[in-house]
Design a protein around this motif. Structure first.
Motif, mmCIF file in Angstrom:
data_model
loop_
_atom_site.group_PDB
_atom_site.id
_atom_site.type_symbol
_atom_site.label_atom_id
_atom_site.label_comp_id
_atom_site.label_asym_id
_atom_site.label_seq_id
_atom_site.Cartn_x
_atom_site.Cartn_y
_atom_site.Cartn_z
ATOM 1 N N PHE A 1 -33.644 -22.044 50.073
ATOM 2 C CA PHE A 1 -34.717 -22.902 49.878
ATOM 3 C C PHE A 1 -35.128 -22.904 48.492
ATOM 4 N N GLY A 2 -34.735 -24.231 48.190
ATOM 5 C CA GLY A 2 -34.710 -24.368 46.781
ATOM 6 C C GLY A 2 -36.123 -25.064 46.271
ATOM 7 N N ASP A 3 -36.336 -24.890 45.164
ATOM 8 C CA ASP A 3 -37.646 -25.452 44.493
ATOM 9 C C ASP A 3 -37.890 -26.691 44.869
ATOM 10 N N ASN A 4 -37.330 -27.594 45.065
ATOM 11 C CA ASN A 4 -37.562 -28.918 45.416
ATOM 12 C C ASN A 4 -37.101 -29.531 46.625
ATOM 13 N N ALA A 5 -36.038 -28.730 47.108
ATOM 14 C CA ALA A 5 -35.035 -29.065 48.302
ATOM 15 C C ALA A 5 -34.499 -28.184 49.170
ATOM 16 N N LEU A 6 -34.147 -28.813 50.533
ATOM 17 C CA LEU A 6 -33.494 -27.872 51.480
ATOM 18 C C LEU A 6 -32.170 -27.825 50.868
ATOM 19 N N GLU A 7 -31.409 -26.807 50.529
ATOM 20 C CA GLU A 7 -29.924 -26.931 49.792
ATOM 21 C C GLU A 7 -29.023 -26.423 50.984
ATOM 22 N N LEU A 8 -27.982 -27.503 51.171
ATOM 23 C CA LEU A 8 -27.012 -27.065 52.360
ATOM 24 C C LEU A 8 -25.568 -27.473 51.576
ATOM 25 N N ARG A 9 -24.408 -26.989 52.221
ATOM 26 C CA ARG A 9 -23.113 -27.148 51.709
ATOM 27 C C ARG A 9 -22.198 -27.520 52.782
ATOM 28 N N LEU A 10 -21.405 -28.467 52.630
ATOM 29 C CA LEU A 10 -20.654 -28.803 53.413
ATOM 30 C C LEU A 10 -19.139 -28.202 53.060
ATOM 31 N N LEU A 11 -18.469 -27.406 53.954
ATOM 32 C CA LEU A 11 -17.246 -26.532 53.480
ATOM 33 C C LEU A 11 -16.221 -27.634 54.535
ATOM 34 N N TYR A 12 -15.029 -27.699 53.917
ATOM 35 C CA TYR A 12 -14.006 -28.664 54.531
ATOM 36 C C TYR A 12 -12.509 -28.157 53.765
ATOM 37 N N TRP A 13 -11.479 -28.372 54.784
ATOM 38 C CA TRP A 13 -10.059 -28.151 54.293
ATOM 39 C C TRP A 13 -9.364 -29.538 54.107
ATOM 40 N N PHE A 14 -8.377 -29.624 53.155
ATOM 41 C CA PHE A 14 -7.601 -30.967 52.955
ATOM 42 C C PHE A 14 -6.329 -30.261 52.605
ATOM 43 N N ASP A 15 -5.132 -31.403 52.882
ATOM 44 C CA ASP A 15 -3.794 -31.156 52.029
ATOM 45 C C ASP A 15 -4.005 -31.551 50.685
ATOM 46 N N ALA A 16 -3.830 -30.452 49.744
ATOM 47 C CA ALA A 16 -3.770 -30.677 48.256
ATOM 48 C C ALA A 16 -2.643 -31.587 47.694
ATOM 49 N N THR A 17 -1.720 -31.575 48.564
ATOM 50 C CA THR A 17 -0.514 -32.534 48.275
ATOM 51 C C THR A 17 -0.756 -34.089 48.539
ATOM 52 N N ASN A 18 -1.566 -34.479 49.277
ATOM 53 C CA ASN A 18 -2.074 -35.796 49.844
ATOM 54 C C ASN A 18 -3.191 -36.413 48.767
ATOM 55 N N VAL A 19 -4.200 -35.645 48.420
ATOM 56 C CA VAL A 19 -5.312 -36.280 47.660
ATOM 57 C C VAL A 19 -5.749 -35.002 46.751
ATOM 58 N N ARG A 20 -6.356 -35.598 45.838
ATOM 59 C CA ARG A 20 -6.836 -34.813 44.719
ATOM 60 C C ARG A 20 -8.255 -34.458 45.183
ATOM 61 N N PRO A 21 -8.659 -33.213 44.742
ATOM 62 C CA PRO A 21 -10.005 -32.510 45.258
ATOM 63 C C PRO A 21 -11.162 -33.446 44.666
ATOM 64 N N GLU A 22 -11.090 -34.073 43.651
ATOM 65 C CA GLU A 22 -12.336 -34.844 43.050
ATOM 66 C C GLU A 22 -12.434 -36.124 43.861
#
Length: 212
Positions: A137-158
């Protein structure tokens, strides 16, 4: 003769140190070739250098950064320092993006929107499946995080993180979920009258303005 002897001794010491480093890197290259803790294509991080191993030579290895530049890293550095192999064993890599929603938003709606975005993206792996964490519960927001997996040889993280942020923005607008923004509340003490002071501009300042 003494000058020649001293210069020759200094040169010999310099050659000795150079040969020592060359031999150390050569032996490290042999160890890397035999034990194979890294292979070409692995995503590694060593001494704040993050990139893919492009080449493993007998003396040094080449790491390709995400911006296309290459860094030559001595093989001894890969063995003597702590190295993170992000694709060791398999190519699956975990990523995450964080969002802040305005207070009053439905956290379940946010969770469904984030999971639908992850499922819609074609490069997010089904296993391990994406998940959503309610981080704070942040000062100004409800803070949530999406976690996911991907193949690092097919696409760059950013790249995949940027894609998901674009998709989350569209999904939130469609669902009527408002992104939070910094807010500050100012409270006045109304138990006593506010003191207001007015000051007159200095005469010199008035003259300067009239002259200009």
């Amino acid at each position: 003769r003494r000058v020649l002897f001293r210069s020759g001794g200094t040169l010999a010491i310099g050659i000795g140190f150079g040969a020592q480093n060359l031999l150390k890197n050569f032996i490290s290259g042999v160890i890397l070739s035999l034990e194979r803790p890294f292979k070409v294509g692995d995503l590694v991080e060593v001494e704040n250098i993050l990139g893919y191993i492009r080449q493993i030579g007998m003396r040094a290895s080449v790491i390709r950064h995400f911006d296309g530049t290459d860094t030559l890293v001595p093989n001894s550095t890969l063995l003597e320092n702590r190295v993170s192999n992000l694709t060791f064993g398999d190519n699956a890599m975990r990523g995450s993006i964080e969002v802040g929603a305005a207070y009053g938003s439905s956290t379940q709606d946010i969770r469904r929107a984030l999971l639908s975005v992850a499922e819609e993206h074609g490069l997010v792996l089904d296993k391990p499946s994406p998940s959503v964490q309610f981080t704070d519960f942040g000062d100004n927001a409800l803070e949530l995080r999406l976690l996911y997996w991907f193949d690092a040889t097919n696409v760059r993280p950013e790249v995949i993180a940027s894609d998901l942020r674009f998709m989350v923005d569209r999904a939130f607008r469609k669902a009527g979920i408002v992104f939070a923004f910094p807010q500050r509340d100012i409270h006045f003490d109304d138990s006593k009258p506010l003191k207001i002071e007015m000051s007159e501009k200095p005469k010199n300042m008035k003259r300067d303005q009239e002259s200009s």
